[in-house]
Scaffold this active site. Structure first.
Site, PDB file in Angstrom:
ATOM      1  N   THR A 186      30.242  36.209  21.215  1.00  0.00           N
ATOM      2  CA  THR A 186      31.020  34.967  21.261  1.00  0.00           C
ATOM      3  C   THR A 186      31.480  34.628  22.683  1.00  0.00           C
ATOM      4  O   THR A 186      31.671  35.544  23.503  1.00  0.00           O
ATOM      5  CB  THR A 186      32.270  35.114  20.354  1.00  0.00           C
ATOM      6  OG1 THR A 186      33.189  34.082  20.652  1.00  0.00           O
ATOM      7  CG2 THR A 186      32.982  36.441  20.583  1.00  0.00           C
ATOM      8  N   ASP A 187      31.688  33.356  22.943  1.00  0.00           N
ATOM      9  CA  ASP A 187      32.216  32.953  24.258  1.00  0.00           C
ATOM     10  C   ASP A 187      33.635  33.464  24.484  1.00  0.00           C
ATOM     11  O   ASP A 187      34.131  33.486  25.606  1.00  0.00           O
ATOM     12  CB  ASP A 187      32.167  31.416  24.416  1.00  0.00           C
ATOM     13  CG  ASP A 187      32.894  30.640  23.331  1.00  0.00           C
ATOM     14  OD1 ASP A 187      33.501  31.269  22.438  1.00  0.00           O
ATOM     15  OD2 ASP A 187      32.855  29.394  23.362  1.00  0.00           O
ATOM     16  N   GLU A 188      34.292  33.906  23.383  1.00  0.00           N
ATOM     17  CA  GLU A 188      35.688  34.345  23.523  1.00  0.00           C
ATOM     18  C   GLU A 188      35.827  35.608  24.366  1.00  0.00           C
ATOM     19  O   GLU A 188      36.920  35.914  24.849  1.00  0.00           O
ATOM     20  CB  GLU A 188      36.326  34.551  22.140  1.00  0.00           C
ATOM     21  CG  GLU A 188      36.351  33.261  21.351  1.00  0.00           C
ATOM     22  CD  GLU A 188      37.251  33.313  20.131  1.00  0.00           C
ATOM     23  OE1 GLU A 188      38.249  34.037  20.137  1.00  0.00           O
ATOM     24  OE2 GLU A 188      36.926  32.609  19.158  1.00  0.00           O
TER      25      GLU A 188
ATOM     26  N   TYR B 223      40.384  40.334  18.416  1.00  0.00           N
ATOM     27  CA  TYR B 223      39.011  39.975  18.001  1.00  0.00           C
ATOM     28  C   TYR B 223      38.089  39.944  19.216  1.00  0.00           C
ATOM     29  O   TYR B 223      37.037  40.580  19.248  1.00  0.00           O
ATOM     30  CB  TYR B 223      39.014  38.608  17.305  1.00  0.00           C
ATOM     31  CG  TYR B 223      37.636  37.966  17.200  1.00  0.00           C
ATOM     32  CD1 TYR B 223      36.640  38.546  16.424  1.00  0.00           C
ATOM     33  CD2 TYR B 223      37.339  36.783  17.898  1.00  0.00           C
ATOM     34  CE1 TYR B 223      35.367  37.975  16.347  1.00  0.00           C
ATOM     35  CE2 TYR B 223      36.076  36.201  17.819  1.00  0.00           C
ATOM     36  CZ  TYR B 223      35.105  36.802  17.042  1.00  0.00           C
ATOM     37  OH  TYR B 223      33.843  36.234  16.970  1.00  0.00           O
TER      38      TYR B 223
ATOM     39  N   LYS C 153      34.818  42.333  20.232  1.00  0.00           N
ATOM     40  CA  LYS C 153      33.463  41.804  20.488  1.00  0.00           C
ATOM     41  C   LYS C 153      33.015  42.201  21.902  1.00  0.00           C
ATOM     42  O   LYS C 153      31.861  42.540  22.129  1.00  0.00           O
ATOM     43  CB  LYS C 153      33.426  40.284  20.326  1.00  0.00           C
ATOM     44  CG  LYS C 153      33.631  39.768  18.917  1.00  0.00           C
ATOM     45  CD  LYS C 153      32.573  40.222  17.922  1.00  0.00           C
ATOM     46  CE  LYS C 153      31.233  39.590  18.168  1.00  0.00           C
ATOM     47  NZ  LYS C 153      30.250  39.949  17.107  1.00  0.00           N
TER      48      LYS C 153
ATOM     49  N   PRO D 144      49.900  33.331  19.297  1.00  0.00           N
ATOM     50  CA  PRO D 144      50.192  34.126  20.495  1.00  0.00           C
ATOM     51  C   PRO D 144      48.921  34.332  21.333  1.00  0.00           C
ATOM     52  O   PRO D 144      47.852  34.602  20.779  1.00  0.00           O
ATOM     53  CB  PRO D 144      50.667  35.479  19.939  1.00  0.00           C
ATOM     54  CG  PRO D 144      50.798  35.327  18.481  1.00  0.00           C
ATOM     55  CD  PRO D 144      50.136  34.059  18.043  1.00  0.00           C
TER      56      PRO D 144
END
Ligand SMILES: NC(=O)c1ccc[n+]([C@@H]2O[C@H](COP(=O)([O-])OP(=O)(O)OC[C@H]3O[C@@H](n4cnc5c(N)ncnc54)[C@H](O)[C@@H]3O)[C@@H](O)[C@H]2O)c1
Length: 337
Positions: free
Chosen positions: A133-135, A158, A162, A290
């Site tokens: 993911t780009d996160e 999360y 990843k 948050p």
């Protein structure tokens, strides 16, 4: 230079979830793919067997329920089904849940990926494509983009889980010579997404005239890709991506959350014949998440230039298809909530 890889039998992990099931439905109707698909999924709360109902009677499709952490079972499947490629979607995916209870994310996303990679050390001929993911890149300001070589700065549990799984994939490729590729995609939307996620939650709430919660002032910006476009990008990388490489998958269309909600409400109003002003009165700004990242945006040039992939579905068209699908299945989906 990219080359065409032969892909016969694929193990898809997490194929009863949102994106994995889209990938399976896409491949089983793609004339150039003639092989078998084994869908290996634990069927957690996020899975839905309805997502794969349309392919369940296909003779080239097999479903096995199991945990990616069960290395022995995975090894048996790889041998029994003569698997030559794995596409690894399985993960815990909901950011809010990761903030409330991170441990299940570390189990599934880190331990699970590690376990698959350990299985592959015994079968290093198998190609492993890791879905990320780009996160993992953290947050951007008003301008700029993430690139494949951007530093990792995960903000949520999360994203951290990843990021850790990405590092494992790269390290195993480098150290043990495993045949790996990796992709980071921006936010996906489309039919079959679990109702807790942003877009389905808003559609189903709007249809029930319930509050439409939006974090902060809705200014956080995301880039959106229609899920079938993501599936096509993954197939492109699986067939032609260079081993050891990372490809970022960007849909191109960026919207702040409030802009996205406004577009969505316009479409819902048209498709479900609900008064526009009534839908807008349901919007409620709630306390921000948050550590909420301000903006994600993927450049995506490498995948376009090297492998010729580009997204096909524009946001408004994709959202309309999505709204129509949720309208059709609303009664069943309300029961999930
Ligand atoms: N949804 C997005 O916008 C998005 C964007 C970029 C990347 N991704 C990545 O794409 C992948 C798929 O995301 P999604 O939105 O389809 O997720 P999802 O939550 O809809 O589906 C996840 C699937 O994985 C399965 N699963 C979870 N833990 C498992 C385990 N231990 N063993 C076997 N199966 C297990 C679940 O049962 C479920 O079917 C994830 O890796 C996610 O990080 C998602």
């Amino acid at each position: 230079m990219s080359c065409m890889r032969e892909v016969k039998n694929i193990l898809v992990t997490g194929g009863a979830g949102f994106i994995g099931s889209s990938f399976i439905r896409y491949l089983l109707t793609l004339p150039e793919f003639e092989g078998n698909i084994v869908n290996y999924d634990l069927l957690t709360y996020a899975a839905n067997t309805d997502n794969i109902k349309s392919v369940s009677s296909c003779k080239r499709y097999f479903f096995i329920q199991g945990d990616i952490c069960s290395q022995n079972l995975v090894e048996d499947l790889l041998l029994d089904y003569k698997i030559d490629s794995i596409v690894h979607f399985a993960a815990e995916t909901h950011v809010d849940r990761s903030i409330a209870n991170p441990s299940s994310f570390f189990d599934a996303n880190i331990r699970g990926t590690y376990s698959l990679l350990e299985a592959l050390r015994k079968m290093p001929h198998i190609h492993f494509h890791h879905i990320s993911t780009d996160e993992v890149y953290g947050s951007l300001g008003e301008k700029g983009f993430f690139y494949e070589n951007s530093p990792y700065r995960p903000s949520s549990p999360y994203a951290a889980s990843k990021a850790a799984s990405d590092h494992l994939v790269k390290a195993y490729g480098h150290t043990y010579g495993l045949r790996t590729t990796l992709s980071h995609s921006c936010n996906n939307y489309g039919p079959y997404q679990y109702p807790e996620k942003f877009i389905p939650l808003l559609i189903l709430n709007a249809l029930q005239r319930k509050t439409l919660p939006i974090y902060g002032m809705g200014r956080n910006v995301r880039q959106w890709i229609f899920v079938e476009d993501h599936s096509k990008a993954v197939w492109t990388i699986l067939k032609r991506g260079r081993l050891g490489e990372t490809y970022d998958i960007g849909g191109g269309e960026e919207k702040s959350n409030i802009e996205l909600l406004q577009l969505l409400l316009k479409i819902i109003s048209e498709e479900a014949s609900i008064e526009h002003s009534l839908l807008f009165s349901l919007i409620k700004y709630v306390k921000d998440r948050p550590g909420h990242d301000f903006r994600y945006a993927i450049d995506g040039d490498k995948l376009q230039k090297e492998l010729g992939w580009r997204s096909e579905v524009v946001l408004e068209e994709g959202l309309r298809k999505t709204v129509r699908w949720y309208l059709k299945h609303a009664n069943k989906l309300f029961a999930y909530r």
